[in-house]
Enzyme design. Structure first.
Site, PDB file in Angstrom:
ATOM      1  N   SER A 197      50.216 -44.008  69.164  1.00 33.32           N
ATOM      2  CA  SER A 197      48.911 -43.440  68.837  1.00 33.32           C
ATOM      3  C   SER A 197      49.057 -41.966  68.446  1.00 33.32           C
ATOM      4  O   SER A 197      49.715 -41.655  67.461  1.00 33.32           O
ATOM      5  CB  SER A 197      47.959 -43.639  70.013  1.00 33.32           C
ATOM      6  OG  SER A 197      46.629 -43.385  69.634  1.00 33.32           O
TER       7      SER A 197
ATOM      8  N   ASP B  46      44.254 -53.369  64.739  1.00 31.63           N
ATOM      9  CA  ASP B  46      44.044 -52.154  65.534  1.00 31.63           C
ATOM     10  C   ASP B  46      42.550 -51.862  65.650  1.00 31.63           C
ATOM     11  O   ASP B  46      41.836 -51.772  64.655  1.00 31.63           O
ATOM     12  CB  ASP B  46      44.768 -50.974  64.880  1.00 31.63           C
ATOM     13  CG  ASP B  46      44.891 -49.782  65.812  1.00 31.63           C
ATOM     14  OD1 ASP B  46      43.969 -49.540  66.601  1.00 31.63           O
ATOM     15  OD2 ASP B  46      45.912 -49.069  65.730  1.00 31.63           O
TER      16      ASP B  46
ATOM     17  N   HIS C 185      45.199 -52.075  69.279  1.00 26.95           N
ATOM     18  CA  HIS C 185      45.883 -50.786  69.435  1.00 26.95           C
ATOM     19  C   HIS C 185      47.020 -50.871  70.451  1.00 26.95           C
ATOM     20  O   HIS C 185      48.059 -50.245  70.289  1.00 26.95           O
ATOM     21  CB  HIS C 185      44.876 -49.721  69.861  1.00 26.95           C
ATOM     22  CG  HIS C 185      45.393 -48.328  69.742  1.00 26.95           C
ATOM     23  ND1 HIS C 185      45.824 -47.788  68.550  1.00 26.95           N
ATOM     24  CD2 HIS C 185      45.562 -47.346  70.675  1.00 26.95           C
ATOM     25  CE1 HIS C 185      46.223 -46.545  68.747  1.00 26.95           C
ATOM     26  NE2 HIS C 185      46.080 -46.259  70.023  1.00 26.95           N
TER      27      HIS C 185
END
Length: 815
Positions: A678, A751, A785
């Site tokens: 991330s 995601d 994610h």
């Protein structure tokens, strides 16, 4: 655009995109999932440790067995992405990639140690276990082939029974709540006779049109929004729910009319229900939580007795993080009163950029809601919640993101209007965290502060962070005098946190205890006894890593900011014999307003650490050293914006970390990799673009072009048009032509994180390929994610090990 995901746009054969034949692997390996090398696969397949919860009656501990990583076939079930939610149309609940299923319940008597297993059907899996206020039962939502069922399990006998068929509507969350008398449960049901889901027209009836009227309506980047009239129809179909009371004798009583109910909560006296209902017109730019909304109070039959707010579409909230919508927000029941509403309203128009003495005003309104709301307190910052105690005692919290400042006010709800400041602090300051009031369920099952002794003396617990480590504590605090008496603190060498009290004075409690060598287990801690009493004996889930060593290292950045990280070394490593190792630095930057707070060091040597999921710590099994979470502080002082010097501070932190591990003799300067997930992926790409410190990089599920998140990102509050240079210079996409070290990009195809759309990696890879970089781009089908499927997690670790072996371990050592 939202659609039912019956298939994948990315075919399995395109699981991997490889940058040229020089990086190609064994023929066909790009078409199948790969397994990581031993012993990683064995550790991944180990049964997870159960999680524990103490019942409100303090008599039984519930141990919930957890499902392991799900198969990719489970994530591949059809799902819908609607108005910020992802749901499974099969069971009208959250999509599979967003659920951590539980598989069993065992009740353990804390006095005798006797255990009773819940008599659930073989193969059951469930979510949302919820204790009844009296501690006698646990409600769960059990997955059935055609939907979710509401079940109740008796904590004394383990007997389990279904209260409903597969009719629970959990699209907007489980949303079930016990009535205060523990005799019934409020839940949301699929409306009777709902019928089949609407089918999108084969051919559109016209274009999709959006229009703005010229007023500024900045909206942060959101995922999974509505995108067409067909999506709106699907949203109506799956999110329309019927509030229903299920009694323990099996009666189902509808409460009012069906609607899109995002929240429903029974008052502590059991007489009213606070409901949050969304209505049209919907928006294609915001999630459902910002759609036009009615907040109403109904009686237990569903008749509206009070309207708290009729909120319009909130698509005009300013970009700064301290900005809020106008009108009532954070509406809830006061936990310690029979039926009193509490909410906050901005007094500055919701925009923090102007000057205002009062930012938020907190209101109360008691049943029957005929009198005007009472002002509880005016706040100079944003309302951040309250801890309720009794008629004369509550603590109200306020926070201001821009300064990272927190204030706590002692208030007397029976004499509202003023409050006394009892705490002011930088909420990022770990060393001076005073802790928070310890709360326990009252008779209605609502969390209230625990009083001990005379007057307004409460129990507080906190993390107890020091330079030497975290040592959680329990203290008795007199709110009037400030006198503080520490009752207990976790002993040196161990890390112990309170799970729940066994008496009102805090002398006996259940805690979760671990050490560097001993896995977490539940114990009964009696402050009048020398040793705790063991309640559980969970084994080490990964004994293969028992020989790994770790230490907290400290070092300084060139500008004097103190930094730290946790250095892990493989089992059996001997510095004199083995010399410097290839090392992986895995990090995640953080923004601060105080350099001293940014430099705080907390040793972790009293913690039990074992990797799970796609953790980079698995690399320890393959001969790599790991510097975990080395400090990457981005500090803005005296009003300066931290990100205006992001690249300089990031590079300086990385340089200091590299120099530290090389200076210790454990890392080979020529064989150091950097990685992150991330915002850590964003960091990784920037470090490869702006430094020559690393041999290679791994960037997972990141964002690389900040012009695609123009209304703020991470801790950046300014828009692209207010800080164009900063957005441009922070974007590694701008400097893709400077990345001359191999970089592995991994991204979940689905995601769901705001700002890390998969197109970020797709376009960044195209830039790297076009400018001649050495890169590999891996798309994980159906993954969000965070990666959930066993195949995805195993393949991710296989990719990471292979990439590092090829580009780091095989590199020539530094002379």
């Amino acid at each position: 655009m939202v659609s039912i995901r019956l298939g994948m746009a990315v075919a399995s054969a395109a699981l991997l995109a490889v940058c040229g034949p020089v990086l190609a692997q064994t023929p066909g390996d790009a078409a199948v999932y790969q397994q990581p090398p031993a012993p990683i696969a064995d550790i991944l397949d180990t049964e997870p440790t159960p999680v524990a919860s103490l019942g409100p009656d303090r008599q039984r501990l519930a141990l919930f067995g957890r499902a392991n990583l799900p198969p990719i076939s489970e994530l591949a079930e059809p799902s819908l992405r609607l108005a910020g939610y992802r749901i499974n149309p099969r069971n009208n609940g959250p999509a599979n990639g967003r659920i951590a299923w539980l598989t069993s319940i065992t009740f353990k008597d804390v006095t005798s140690g006797a255990e009773v297993a819940a008599a659930l059907p073989t193969g059951s899996r469930f979510i949302s276990p919820t204790w009844s206020p009296d501690g006698g039962k646990v409600a769960i939502l059990r997955d059935a082939p055609d939907g979710l069922e509401l079940w109740v399990v008796d904590a004394r006998t383990g007997a389990a029974s279904a209260l409903t068929g597969a009719v629970v509507n959990a699209a907007a969350g489980a949303g079930m709540e016990w009535a205060p008398d523990s005799r019934s449960i409020l839940f949301r049901a699929v409306p009777t006779g709902r019928g089949p889901a609407p089918v999108a027209d084969a051919a559109p009836t016209g274009p999709i049109v959006e229009q703005t009227g010229g007023s500024a309506r900045p909206v942060r980047t959101y995922q999974d929004l509505l995108g067409s009239p067909a999506d709106e129809r699907l949203f109506d179909h799956y999110f329309t729910a019927q509030p229903t009371l299920a009694s323990l004798d099996g009666r189902l009583t509808p409460v009012g009319e069906p609607g899109i109910v995002l929240g429903a909560s029974i008052s502590p006296d059991g007489r009213y229900i606070l409901q949050t209902r969304v209505k049209r017109p919907y928006s294609y730019a915001t999630p459902a939580g910002l759609f036009p909304t009615d907040i109403v109070v109904t009686d237990m039959t569903g008749r509206v007795v009070h309207r708290v707010a009729d909120l319009p579409l909130r698509d005009n909230i300013p970009p700064p993080f301290d900005a809020v919508a106008t009108g009532p927000r954070s509406v809830s029941w006061r936990a310690d009163a029979p039926a009193t509403l509490v909410w906050a309203e901005a007094q500055d128009g919701g925009d923090p950029r102007g000057q205002a003495e009062v930012r938020d005003r907190v209101f109360m309104q008691a049943a029957p809601f005929s009198a005007a709301p009472t002002r509880l307190i005016d706040l100079p910052e944003r309302y951040a919640g309250a801890s309720w105690g009794r008629d004369d005692t509550a603590i109200v919290y306020s926070r201001w993101f821009n300064t990272r400042h927190e204030t706590r006010f002692l208030v007397d709800p029976s004499n509202p209007g003023e409050g006394r400041v009892i705490v002011e602090r930088n909420y990022q300051d770990r060393y001076n965290d005073p802790g928070t009031p310890l709360t326990e369920p009252n008779a209605a099952g609502r969390p209230v502060m625990t009083f001990a002794g005379e007057g307004r003396t409460i129990l507080m617990d906190g993390p107890g962070a020091t330079r030497q480590g975290e040592f959680p504590f329990l203290a008795r605090v007199n709110l009037d005098t400030g006198e503080r008496t520490e009752l207990w603190r976790s002993a040196p060498g161990s890390y112990e946190t309170i799970v729940g009290l066994l008496d009102d004075d805090g002398r006996r409690f259940v805690s979760r205890r671990e050490t560097q060598a001993a896995p977490p287990n539940m114990v009964i801690r009696d402050l009048d006894a020398a040793e705790p009493q063991a309640l559980t004996t969970f084994p080490d889930p990964a004994p293969q890593l028992a020989g790994v060593t770790r230490q907290t290292i400290t070092y300084s950045r060139a500008d004097g900011v103190q930094l730290s990280g946790t250095l892990y070394l493989p089992a059996g490593y001997d510095a004199a014999r083995d010399g410097p190792l290839p090392l992986v630095m895995w990090a995640y930057p953080a923004e601060f307003t105080d350099a001293a707070v940014a430099g705080q060091v907390v040793d972790t040597n009293n913690r039990f650490v074992r990797p799970g999921g796609s953790s980079h710590l698995f690399l320890l099994t393959q001969g790599y050293a790991v510097l975990d979470d080395p400090s990457m502080p981005i500090v803005g002082v005296e009003g300066a914006e931290p990100n205006d010097t992001y690249i300089e501070q990031l590079s300086a932190s990385a340089q200091a970390a590299v120099d530290a591990v090389v200076g210790m003799g454990v890392a080979d300067r020529n064989r150091i990799a950097v990685g992150g997930h991330s915002y850590g992926a964003f960091m990784t790409a920037n470090l490869l673009a702006h430094t020559d410190l690393f041999r290679a990089g791994i960037a997972r599920s990141g964002a690389y072009n900040r012009t695609l998140t123009p209304f703020g990102f991470q801790a950046e509050q300014r828009t692209y048009w207010e800080a164009t240079d900063t957005y441009t210079e922070m974007s590694p996409f701008t400097y893709a032509n400077r990345i001359n070290e191999p970089i592995l990009l991994i991204h979940g195809e689905a995601d769901d994180n705001s700002g890390t759309f998969p197109v970020q990696s797709e376009r960044f890879y195209a830039a790297l390929k076009g400018t001649g970089a050495t890169a590999r781009y891996v798309v994980l089908p159906y993954e969000a994610h965070g990666y959930r499927a066993r195949e995805s997690v195993g393949h991710t670790l296989w990719e990471m090990v292979g990439w590092l072996d090829r580009h780091v371990k095989a590199a020539p050592s530094a002379e």
